[in-house]
Design an enzyme around this catalytic site. Structure first.
Site: not given
Ligand SMILES: NC(=O)c1ccc[n+]([C@@H]2O[C@H](COP(=O)([O-])OP(=O)(O)OC[C@H]3O[C@@H](n4cnc5c(N)ncnc54)[C@H](O)[C@@H]3O)[C@@H](O)[C@H]2O)c1
Length: 465
Positions: A30, A156, A207, A268, A276, A335, A342
């Site tokens: 990260d 989730r 997805k 409702a 997401c 939730k 977000r």
């Molecule tokens: N949050 C959910 O419930 C969920 C469920 C299913 C799928 N997704 C999908 O998964 C993906 C990630 O979602 P999330 O909620 O975990 O996002 P998030 O924003 O919580 O996490 C993303 C992470 O990636 C890191 N990052 C970004 N660019 C980087 C880089 N170049 N190098 C290193 N680190 C980098 C950021 O610092 C951050 O910690 C999205 O596409 C989302 O749609 C999310």
């Protein structure tokens, strides 16, 4: 097998910890140094039940770095789990592109076969049409030297650890049989889960379809609920209960009726939020526009969702002829059991009220610090819901935190002003349709008559047996 996970957000960190828990060596990447420091110490930067304990338990198999190149070179499989926000017009793939470039650069001088996995939610053809060419260009490798997989995540938030440890399905969209073999190894600790093998583009579409279907169910429920609110004596809860009893929905096996979890979407509410559903439906809709597909259904479900919040807000304001002085928002997490705010309905309601010059008090059990980052000093923050409701004309219950159920209606009424009302946006207190609880109105339930809040046209009516 060594695995690198790019991005340690809700998906990346849970994936890394979950795979480490099956004995894999995982290195997280990260570029947020604060997150890196916390994870290194065994502290989860996000709130997710069970994550802290699982992280600590697996710390010896987990590493974390901000140096992507070293982590990628040392790994056989690199999982991309960075964010894919919606930029207002389309999905923003800049983090994905950046990760693909870094992977390409890093594997340039290695001889080992690597598999690049996209776990982020991306529109169809991103894995093969965007990620693959970038990785190949920056690595100078031939097609057969790198494998690609699209492995969507269905966890989730709030149940993420449980969902990852016991997934209902693992979808692997693979570019070759060799990739399939390596991905089966990644998930060899998940023997009881259905593994669905397909191509990357189908995996991407699975997805989006899954999330759009759930979002559609929510918007459908909200439109039905709005109709019910106009029908004296008709409570949408009863209506949905009658629908759920269709045996195509809840089959009777032996003598027992099996109620699917999907039934909870037929209710409702205040509309869907979170990181997401809103962005994924919008991304699919904008993608489908590019294909010249008439997308009235997706447009409609988004429209219902956007207007549901205004609808709920005006339900509350109605009693005060559109002019409340102060509101309280109980629940700013989108939730329960998450600190994610977000696209949170609670935060949006607070913003709506602020826009009208109304004072706002917000309360949450774990999301206040993230809420402060969005709302700053404009609102008052409370840990205790009973303190937050003091002096509020309208109390919006926006997150169904189970803790609220421990508070009696007498306690709420003692702390709420005499004329105040509570808008129970998600029927959290539906079991308490007690006549004496003057203050509550439920979304999807008969609206107050003649400006007076009147409850329980039916007290214990629903339940078709
Ligand atoms: N949050 C959910 O419930 C969920 C469920 C299913 C799928 N997704 C999908 O998964 C993906 C990630 O979602 P999330 O909620 O975990 O996002 P998030 O924003 O919580 O996490 C993303 C992470 O990636 C890191 N990052 C970004 N660019 C980087 C880089 N170049 N190098 C290193 N680190 C980098 C950021 O610092 C951050 O910690 C999205 O596409 C989302 O749609 C999310």
């Amino acid at each position: 097998m060594k695995i690198a996970v790019f991005g340690t957000g809700y998906v990346g960190l849970v994936t890394a910890v979950g795979l480490a828990n099956t004995g894999k060596k995982v290195i997280c990447i990260d570029n947020d140094l604060e997150k890196v420091e916390k994870i290194r110490k065994g502290i989860s930067p996000i709130y997710e039940p069970g994550l802290d304990a699982l992280l600590l338990k697996n710390l010896e198999r987990l590493a974390i770095t901000s140096n992507a190149a070293d982590a990628i070179t040392a790994s056989d499989v690199i999982i991309i789990a960075v964010g894919t926000p919606f930029d207002g017009n389309r999905i923003d793939l800049s983090y994905i592109r950046q990760a693909a470039r870094e992977i390409g650069e890093a594997i340039k001088n290695t001889d080992d076969y690597k598999v690049v996995v996209v776990k982020s939610t991306v529109v169809p053809d991103t894995t093969m049409g965007v990620v693959r060419p970038i990785v190949l260009e920056h690595s100078g490798k031939q097609e057969e030297e790198v494998g690609f997989c699209m492995n969507p995540e269905f966890l989730r938030e709030g149940n993420a650890v449980e969902d990852f440890l016991d997934p209902d399905r693992i979808v692997l969209g693979v570019s070759s049989p060799e990739v399939e073999a390596m991905m089966r190894e990644v998930y060899d600790g998940y023997r009881d889960s259905a593994i669905l093998i397909t191509n990357p583009t189908t995996a991407e579409m699975i997805k989006y379809t899954a999330n759009s279907f759930l979002a559609l169910t929510i918007s459908f429920s909200n439109e039905i609920a709005r109709i019910c609110e106009n029908l004296p004596g008709v409570d949408s809860e009863e209506v949905f209960n009658g629908v759920i009893h269709d045996k195509r929905f809840s089959p009777i096996i032996g003598k027992e009726r099996i109620t699917p979890q999907l039934a909870s979407y037929l209710r409702a509410g205040v509309g869907f939020g979170g990181s997401c559903f809103p962005k994924d439906v919008k991304a699919l809709r904008s993608f489908s526009k590019g294909l010249k597909v008439d997308g009235k259904l997706l447009d409609g479900l988004l429209h219902i969702n956007e207007t549901q919040l205004e609808h709920v807000f005006s339900m509350g304001l109605k009693k005060f002829s559109g002019k409340a002085r102060r509101i309280a928002v109980l629940g700013t997490a989108f939730k329960p059991n998450t600190d994610d705010v977000r696209e949170s309905p609670g935060v949006k309601l607070a913003q709506m009220a602020l826009g009208q010059g109304i004072q706002v008090a917000v309360q949450d059990y774990v999301a206040l610090s993230n809420t402060k980052a969005l709302l700053g000093a404009q609102v008052e923050y409370y840990d205790d819901p009973l303190e937050a409701v003091e002096g509020a004309d309208i109390v919006f219950v926006t997150t169904i935190w189970p803790q609220y159920l421990d508070i009696s209606e007498e306690d709420f009424e003692k702390h709420m002003p005499e004329q105040a009302i509570m808008v129970d946006t998600r029927s959290h207190f539906k079991e308490r349709k007690a006549k004496k609880w003057r203050h509550r109105i439920g979304v999807g339930q008969p609206l107050p008559v003649n400006g007076e809040v009147e409850y329980s046209l039916r007290n214990n009516g629903y339940g078709i047996h």
